[in-house]
Design an enzyme around this catalytic site. Structure first.
Site, mmCIF file in Angstrom:
data_model
loop_
_atom_site.group_PDB
_atom_site.id
_atom_site.type_symbol
_atom_site.label_atom_id
_atom_site.label_comp_id
_atom_site.label_asym_id
_atom_site.label_seq_id
_atom_site.Cartn_x
_atom_site.Cartn_y
_atom_site.Cartn_z
ATOM 1 C CB SER A 169 -1.000 0.012 1.206
ATOM 2 O OG SER A 169 -1.849 1.006 1.160
ATOM 3 C CB THR A 170 1.172 3.976 2.318
ATOM 4 O OG1 THR A 170 -0.038 4.252 2.435
ATOM 5 C CG2 THR A 170 1.835 5.375 2.173
ATOM 6 C CG HIS A 196 -4.072 -0.913 -0.856
ATOM 7 N ND1 HIS A 196 -3.949 -0.975 0.442
ATOM 8 C CD2 HIS A 196 -4.327 -2.489 -1.043
ATOM 9 C CE1 HIS A 196 -4.208 -2.130 1.118
ATOM 10 N NE2 HIS A 196 -4.399 -2.870 0.066
ATOM 11 C CG MET A 290 -1.122 3.823 6.716
ATOM 12 S SD MET A 290 -0.881 4.154 8.150
ATOM 13 C CE MET A 290 -2.177 4.501 8.871
ATOM 14 C CG ASP A 293 -5.530 -5.800 2.377
ATOM 15 O OD1 ASP A 293 -6.035 -6.913 2.408
ATOM 16 O OD2 ASP A 293 -5.315 -5.190 1.436
#
Length: 356
Positions: A169-170, A196, A290, A293
């Site tokens: 993600s991030t 993501h 973050m 998941d």
């Protein structure tokens, strides 16, 4: 008080974004182009910068490079839902921006109201990023395959038909690029990437990866077969599930099921389906981001006999996803970013392979 520099050539957008952040308790400064942004960072030393991509004079990409080289600051890119906007955003991420948010199109867009919650959540996430761990290359060149040093032995004999599921993600796009680029063709793996991102960005990420590696990379399509040596990137807005694994080939399905952890595609969906259906050697990798998941997915792959790897805290811009995966007790190896490709290779060597 946490301070934010809002950079956008649109007075309207500066006002909208500034008001949202001020209402959430941030001290807000503003700048109308990249050059003024660099000067404002020098003057005010903000804790966070929100950066428009396309501006006259010095654009957002150039400004990111300048800020990260002179006064490193967590930067959130604000990008249009367009192909050029997505490409420019990925370029900015490669230069050190932490994350991005696709902003509403048009100054009278009815979607402006929906910006508030998403913007505040992203700014909070970016504020927690360790920018010393954000990978950046300082170049916008996409020509050719990047040469990298890797500990993967190109002469090593690997198991047949390995499958890798990478979730991020991030802070993830540049790290995914690094790992895929470092994996040797001799591994001949099927690689499923869940990053993501919204739909308008995942196809551009796939195109960028395809330019950077000798693997064949594409955005996932519903019902397609994935063969050894293929890399597929989950399509934004859809979960990517492994439907079947036969004869070394897997088939994937795209679904619009409920969001998991507020996201679609979700890492857990792909990992859990791989754990349930992949009968060939399997490895799951949890990268920066973050939230949690991927934790359930890593647990599922471990319980199915697959190898599991999590990125370490020291090289994770945001140590949420890897931390949650590690806390399941189901991670075999916690590795820095530069060792993850080698860790994947090690999991699939003929001598040491115990998974699948």
């Amino acid at each position: 008080m946490t301070s934010v520099l809002v950079v956008d050539d649109s007075q309207f957008m500066r006002t909208v974004i500034g008001n949202i952040l001020a209402d959430d308790g941030y001290e807000v400064y503003s700048a109308s182009d990249g050059k003024k942004a660099v000067e404002a960072v020098e003057e005010h030393a903000p804790d966070i910068v929100t950066m428009d991509v396309k501006m006259p004079g010095m654009d957002g990409i150039e400004a990111v490079s300048e800020i990260m080289s002179t006064n490193p600051t967590p930067i959130l890119m604000l990008s249009a839902h367009t192909e050029p906007g997505a490409d420019a955003t990925l370029d900015a991420l490669s230069r050190g921006a932490v994350d991005f948010l696709a902003k509403p199109s048009g100054e009278v867009s009815p979607n402006i109201a929906s910006l508030s919650d998403r913007l505040v959540a992203k700014v909070r996430a970016v504020s927690q990023a360790d920018i010393s761990s954000v990978p950046r290359d300082g170049t916008s060149s996409d020509d050719g395959v990047t040469d990298r040093d890797s500990d993967c032995d190109p002469e090593q004999t690997y198991v047949e038909h390995p499958t890798v599921v990478i979730g991020a993600s991030t802070g993830g796009p540049k790290l995914v690029e690094r790992i895929v680029t470092e994996l040797p063709l001799a591994l001949d793996a099927k690689i499923l990437v869940v990053q993501h991102m919204p739909e308008s960005f995942t196809d551009r990420l796939a195109a960028r990866l395809d330019r950077k590696t000798n693997y064949t990379v594409r955005e996932a399509s519903d019902g397609e077969a994935v063969d050894d040596g293929d890399v597929v990137v989950a399509k934004g807005g859809y979960h990517m599930e492994v439907a079947v694994n036969v004869g070394g080939r897997i088939r994937i399905e795209l679904t619009e099921g409920p969001r998991r952890h507020g996201v679609r595609p979700a890492i857990d969906v792909t990992m859990e389906s791989a754990a349930a259906r992949v009968r060939d050697p399997l490895c799951g990798v949890a990268l920066t981001g973050m939230g949690k998941d991927g934790a359930a997915g890593i647990e599922a792959i471990h319980e199915a006999g697959g190898a599991t790897i999590a990125q370490d805290e020291g090289t994770s811009p945001v140590f949420g996803i890897p931390k949650q995966a590690i806390e399941t007790g189901c991670v075999d190896d916690v590795l820095p970013a530069g060792d993850i490709a080698a860790g994947i290779c090690s999991a699939f060597t003929q001598e040491g392979q115990t998974y699948g």
